[in-house]
Write a protein that holds these residues in place. Structure first.
Motif, mmCIF file in Angstrom:
data_model
loop_
_atom_site.group_PDB
_atom_site.id
_atom_site.type_symbol
_atom_site.label_atom_id
_atom_site.label_comp_id
_atom_site.label_asym_id
_atom_site.label_seq_id
_atom_site.Cartn_x
_atom_site.Cartn_y
_atom_site.Cartn_z
ATOM 1 N N TRP A 255 0.826 -1.209 0.000
ATOM 2 C CA TRP A 255 0.000 0.000 0.000
ATOM 3 C C TRP A 255 0.862 1.262 0.000
ATOM 4 O O TRP A 255 0.660 2.144 -0.853
ATOM 5 N N PRO A 256 1.823 1.433 0.895
ATOM 6 C CA PRO A 256 2.674 2.624 0.789
ATOM 7 C C PRO A 256 3.475 2.674 -0.504
ATOM 8 O O PRO A 256 3.697 3.764 -1.046
ATOM 9 N N ALA A 257 3.911 1.529 -1.011
ATOM 10 C CA ALA A 257 4.623 1.535 -2.290
ATOM 11 C C ALA A 257 3.727 2.056 -3.412
ATOM 12 O O ALA A 257 4.156 2.846 -4.260
ATOM 13 N N GLU A 258 2.461 1.635 -3.390
ATOM 14 C CA GLU A 258 1.504 2.128 -4.386
ATOM 15 C C GLU A 258 1.294 3.625 -4.240
ATOM 16 O O GLU A 258 1.263 4.362 -5.232
ATOM 17 N N ARG A 259 1.151 4.100 -3.009
ATOM 18 C CA ARG A 259 0.948 5.530 -2.767
ATOM 19 C C ARG A 259 2.097 6.361 -3.320
ATOM 20 O O ARG A 259 1.902 7.440 -3.878
ATOM 21 N N MET A 260 3.313 5.869 -3.137
ATOM 22 C CA MET A 260 4.505 6.627 -3.518
ATOM 23 C C MET A 260 4.940 6.359 -4.956
ATOM 24 O O MET A 260 5.918 6.940 -5.416
ATOM 25 N N GLY A 261 4.247 5.475 -5.644
ATOM 26 C CA GLY A 261 4.620 5.173 -7.027
ATOM 27 C C GLY A 261 5.877 4.334 -7.135
ATOM 28 O O GLY A 261 6.571 4.378 -8.156
ATOM 29 N N LEU A 262 6.160 3.525 -6.110
ATOM 30 C CA LEU A 262 7.336 2.648 -6.129
ATOM 31 C C LEU A 262 6.921 1.318 -6.751
ATOM 32 O O LEU A 262 6.644 0.342 -6.062
ATOM 33 N N SER A 263 6.880 1.279 -8.053
ATOM 34 C CA SER A 263 6.292 0.146 -8.763
ATOM 35 C C SER A 263 7.120 -1.120 -8.667
ATOM 36 O O SER A 263 6.627 -2.213 -8.985
ATOM 37 N N ASP A 264 8.377 -1.021 -8.241
ATOM 38 C CA ASP A 264 9.227 -2.210 -8.173
ATOM 39 C C ASP A 264 9.539 -2.622 -6.734
ATOM 40 O O ASP A 264 10.462 -3.392 -6.492
ATOM 41 N N ARG A 265 8.768 -2.120 -5.769
ATOM 42 C CA ARG A 265 8.971 -2.492 -4.366
ATOM 43 C C ARG A 265 7.619 -2.758 -3.709
ATOM 44 O O ARG A 265 6.572 -2.428 -4.249
ATOM 45 N N GLY A 266 7.669 -3.378 -2.547
ATOM 46 C CA GLY A 266 6.457 -3.575 -1.754
ATOM 47 C C GLY A 266 5.770 -4.904 -1.941
ATOM 48 O O GLY A 266 4.752 -5.162 -1.299
ATOM 49 N N LEU A 267 6.309 -5.787 -2.776
ATOM 50 C CA LEU A 267 5.728 -7.103 -3.008
ATOM 51 C C LEU A 267 6.829 -8.156 -3.086
ATOM 52 O O LEU A 267 7.927 -7.872 -3.582
ATOM 53 N N VAL A 268 6.514 -9.362 -2.638
ATOM 54 C CA VAL A 268 7.403 -10.508 -2.889
ATOM 55 C C VAL A 268 6.892 -11.186 -4.149
ATOM 56 O O VAL A 268 6.038 -12.071 -4.109
ATOM 57 N N ARG A 269 7.389 -10.706 -5.266
ATOM 58 C CA ARG A 269 7.019 -11.239 -6.572
ATOM 59 C C ARG A 269 8.225 -11.187 -7.492
ATOM 60 O O ARG A 269 9.116 -10.351 -7.326
ATOM 61 N N GLU A 270 8.214 -12.053 -8.472
ATOM 62 C CA GLU A 270 9.321 -12.096 -9.419
ATOM 63 C C GLU A 270 9.448 -10.774 -10.156
ATOM 64 O O GLU A 270 8.459 -10.173 -10.579
ATOM 65 N N GLY A 271 10.678 -10.291 -10.248
ATOM 66 C CA GLY A 271 10.960 -9.038 -10.914
ATOM 67 C C GLY A 271 11.041 -7.835 -9.982
ATOM 68 O O GLY A 271 11.537 -6.780 -10.375
ATOM 69 N N MET A 272 10.562 -7.981 -8.761
ATOM 70 C CA MET A 272 10.589 -6.862 -7.812
ATOM 71 C C MET A 272 11.966 -6.743 -7.165
ATOM 72 O O MET A 272 12.727 -7.701 -7.081
ATOM 73 N N ALA B 149 19.026 6.042 -2.943
ATOM 74 C CA ALA B 149 18.133 7.196 -2.935
ATOM 75 C C ALA B 149 17.048 6.962 -3.976
ATOM 76 O O ALA B 149 17.339 6.603 -5.124
ATOM 77 N N LEU B 150 15.803 7.138 -3.571
ATOM 78 C CA LEU B 150 14.667 6.965 -4.460
ATOM 79 C C LEU B 150 14.306 8.318 -5.045
ATOM 80 O O LEU B 150 13.891 9.221 -4.325
ATOM 81 N N ARG B 151 14.465 8.463 -6.338
ATOM 82 C CA ARG B 151 14.240 9.735 -7.024
ATOM 83 C C ARG B 151 12.921 9.675 -7.789
ATOM 84 O O ARG B 151 12.790 8.908 -8.743
ATOM 85 N N HIS B 152 11.973 10.481 -7.364
ATOM 86 C CA HIS B 152 10.696 10.547 -8.075
ATOM 87 C C HIS B 152 10.930 11.097 -9.475
ATOM 88 O O HIS B 152 11.645 12.099 -9.663
ATOM 89 N N GLN B 153 10.336 10.433 -10.441
ATOM 90 C CA GLN B 153 10.505 10.858 -11.825
ATOM 91 C C GLN B 153 9.404 11.829 -12.227
ATOM 92 O O GLN B 153 8.216 11.515 -12.117
ATOM 93 N N CYS B 154 9.802 13.012 -12.659
ATOM 94 C CA CYS B 154 8.841 14.002 -13.128
ATOM 95 C C CYS B 154 8.429 13.635 -14.542
ATOM 96 O O CYS B 154 9.185 13.836 -15.496
ATOM 97 N N VAL B 155 7.235 13.080 -14.682
ATOM 98 C CA VAL B 155 6.799 12.591 -15.987
ATOM 99 C C VAL B 155 5.726 13.467 -16.617
ATOM 100 O O VAL B 155 5.655 13.599 -17.834
ATOM 101 N N ALA B 156 4.879 14.068 -15.793
ATOM 102 C CA ALA B 156 3.795 14.896 -16.340
ATOM 103 C C ALA B 156 4.325 16.274 -16.672
ATOM 104 O O ALA B 156 4.781 17.012 -15.811
ATOM 105 N N GLY B 157 4.281 16.634 -17.898
ATOM 106 C CA GLY B 157 4.744 17.952 -18.303
ATOM 107 C C GLY B 157 6.253 18.102 -18.264
ATOM 108 O O GLY B 157 6.774 19.198 -18.406
ATOM 109 N N GLY B 158 6.963 16.984 -18.037
ATOM 110 C CA GLY B 158 8.409 17.062 -17.859
ATOM 111 C C GLY B 158 9.176 17.281 -19.112
ATOM 112 O O GLY B 158 10.320 17.689 -19.087
#
Length: 540
Positions: A462-479, A531-540
């Protein structure tokens, strides 16, 4: 000769095993909680090059192996409201966090310890020095205000707001996850709703979050939540409410249900608002919040000068005694008086003997008025910040809020510079050493509020989803391989208000980006965090 031959043979065998290992690490036979809230499964977990590559039966060997039979394997916990931005520069070990199972911290209530333009260099420095946990941060709206206007009260001009917005934009493009505010503290408290909407709009261009220590968490809690929601709606950003609480004794059992209803009504109409919380009946912050807000209107130095004036003090004491004010959440009244405010760190040696005592008891020992005692400690601590613990939170309210699926877990506490010792960056409060372990020990096992699966979800996916950390927060292949192995029967928060610096136990192994960082309950010294760097994607 025989010993030498045996050593050579053993070394050769070890090298051979390492050379033929298919994986860097295999965790064998654990009860795997995926972090999404699903029931556990019995499985092995294989890790290679910092990622999870297999969940299930693993035939291949690992260069390192962990026997997890009888224990749970979960994603590394995420601290959604951390205060480690400075302390990790001094010591990246974060042992008090790791021993709770925390592998990622989201910090920045007061912003990073650098200006907006220096944020990329700050991230680089953390990684170069080495940190044991992953770190992401917000940029504080107050930082932009201070740069443009200083720390005194006053409304910004349109030109000044434009300059602040440029600072926010620089921070967002430098990797900040959003903007934060701490509206009970000057000069952040001088920012209007309109000011914050403007800065939120600047952040929204990067798909950011507005995270807030709200203007009032006591008698005016509901208007404060409504303000946060308004800023999110008008600013076009998600809203994260820091350390959700109903912090006034007279509101226990009444304010929290209203607060939850207010948030859920906004969510029902499409506002992306959520909250995090720590699981203790006392907050912790500086003694300066016991002073009415108007004192700081001219800035810190002028406020301290006013606080030394006996005539001003008499006025302040009357205002404290009068109870909550529309423009000032009276924390003394919210606590029910000075008896329920405990000195955490007075900074000055002569007050060390009183740490852990209420302000009322300290005052009695010194033969002084409690308000004078608190304010004398505040002044004498300068330029450091004297801190206290405020017993303002009801246990039933904690349990009510914790049940909400959109509530995550955040400690409002930093990484210790030295494990088990108080220092300048860690407020002596048990949440720094126990909050995440307590989530399971107290609210799943001992006095159930949550299922184990949901407790883990609140600290991982849930916090990974909130923060947009798409490759963390789950025990799944590829994470990313941030993983915690814990003993459900033994996991325990050992920190108390009397002994707040006792590490948690029962979390035996912690993996950060594929690297064992806690092994057998002991820190390995590894510094595998990034360090986790948020990617500015909208309007970037």
């Amino acid at each position: 000769m025989i010993l030498a031959a045996w050593l050579l043979a053993s070394a050769g065998a070890a090298l051979s095993q390492g050379a033929t290992a298919e994986y860097d690490l295999v965790i064998r036979g654990g009860r795997v909680l995926d972090g999404a809230g699903n029931p556990w499964i019995s499985a092995d977990v294989a890790v290679k090059d910092g990622r999870i590559v297999k969940v299930g039966p693993v035939k291949g060997k690992g260069a390192k192996e962990i026997d997890a039979k009888g224990r749970y394997v979960a994603p590394g916990f995420i601290d959604m409201m951390d205060q480690s931005s400075r302390s990790l520069l001094r010591n990246g070990g974060a042992e008090n966090k790791l021993l709770q199972g925390v592998t990622t911290v989201i910090t920045g209530e007061g912003g990073p310890p650098v200006p907006a333009a220096e944020l990329p260099a700050y991230f680089d420095r953390l990684e170069k020095q080495g940190i044991a946990v992953n770190l992401g941060t917000y940029y504080a709206s107050t930082q932009a205000r201070r740069k443009v206007m200083g720390d005194a009260d006053g409304r910004p001009t349109p030109a000044q707001l434009d300059e602040m917005s440029r600072e926010v934009d620089i921070a967002m493009r430098g990797g900040a996850f959003g903007i934060s505010s701490a509206l009970i503290y000057a000069p952040s408290s001088f920012q209007t709703t309109s000011d914050l909407v403007t800065l939120a709009r600047a952040a929204s261009r990067c798909g950011a979050i507005y995270a807030t220590h709200m203007r009032d968490e006591a008698s005016n809690l509901i208007p404060a939540i409504e303000e946060a929601i308004e800023i999110g709606e008008k600013g076009g950003v998600k809203v994260e409410i820091f350390h959700l609480k109903a912090a006034t004794r007279i509101g226990w059992g009444k304010l929290m249900p209203q607060a939850l209803s207010t948030i859920e009504t906004a969510r029902d109409r499409g506002v992306d608002v959520a909250a995090n919380m720590y699981l203790y009946t006392a907050s912790g912050t500086g003694l300066e919040i016991t002073v009415p807000a108007w004192v700081w209107a001219g800035g810190k130095d002028k406020g301290l000068a006013l606080l030394k004036d006996p005539k001003v003090r008499e006025r302040l004491k009357k205002e404290v005694a009068a109870g909550p004010q529309p423009d000032w959440p009276n924390h003394v009244a919210a606590a029910g008086g000075w008896d329920n405010i405990m000195l955490a760190n007075g900074r000055v040696e002569k007050y060390a003997q009183y740490q852990g005592m209420s302000i009322a008891k300290i005052a009695a020992a010194l033969g002084k008025d409690p308000a004078d005692t608190a304010w004398d400690i505040l002044i004498e601590a300068q330029p450091e910040r004297a801190t206290a613990v405020y017993f303002t939170i009801g246990e039933a309210d904690i349990r009510t809020a914790l049940r909400r699926p959109w509530v995550s877990i955040g400690s409002d506490a930093g990484a210790s510079i030295e494990l088990g010792k108080a220092d300048g960056d860690v407020l002596p409060h048990p949440r720094a050493y126990g909050n995440h372990a307590r989530t399971i020990a107290e609210y799943v096992r001992n006095n159930p509020v949550l299922t184990l699966e949901d407790a883990v979800r609140k600290m991982t996916s849930w916090p990974a989803e909130r923060m947009g950390l798409s490759d963390r927060g789950l025990v799944r292949e590829g994470m990313r391989a941030d993983i915690v192995v814990f003993d459900y029967a033994k996991i325990q928060d050992n920190a108390t208000f009397a002994q707040p610096l006792r590490p948690s136990s029962g979390i035996d192994d912690v993996i950060v980006n594929g690297v064992p960082t806690i092994a057998g309950g002991k820190p390995t010294g590894a510094r595998a965090g990034v360090a986790l760097r948020h990617q500015c994607v909208a309007g970037g």
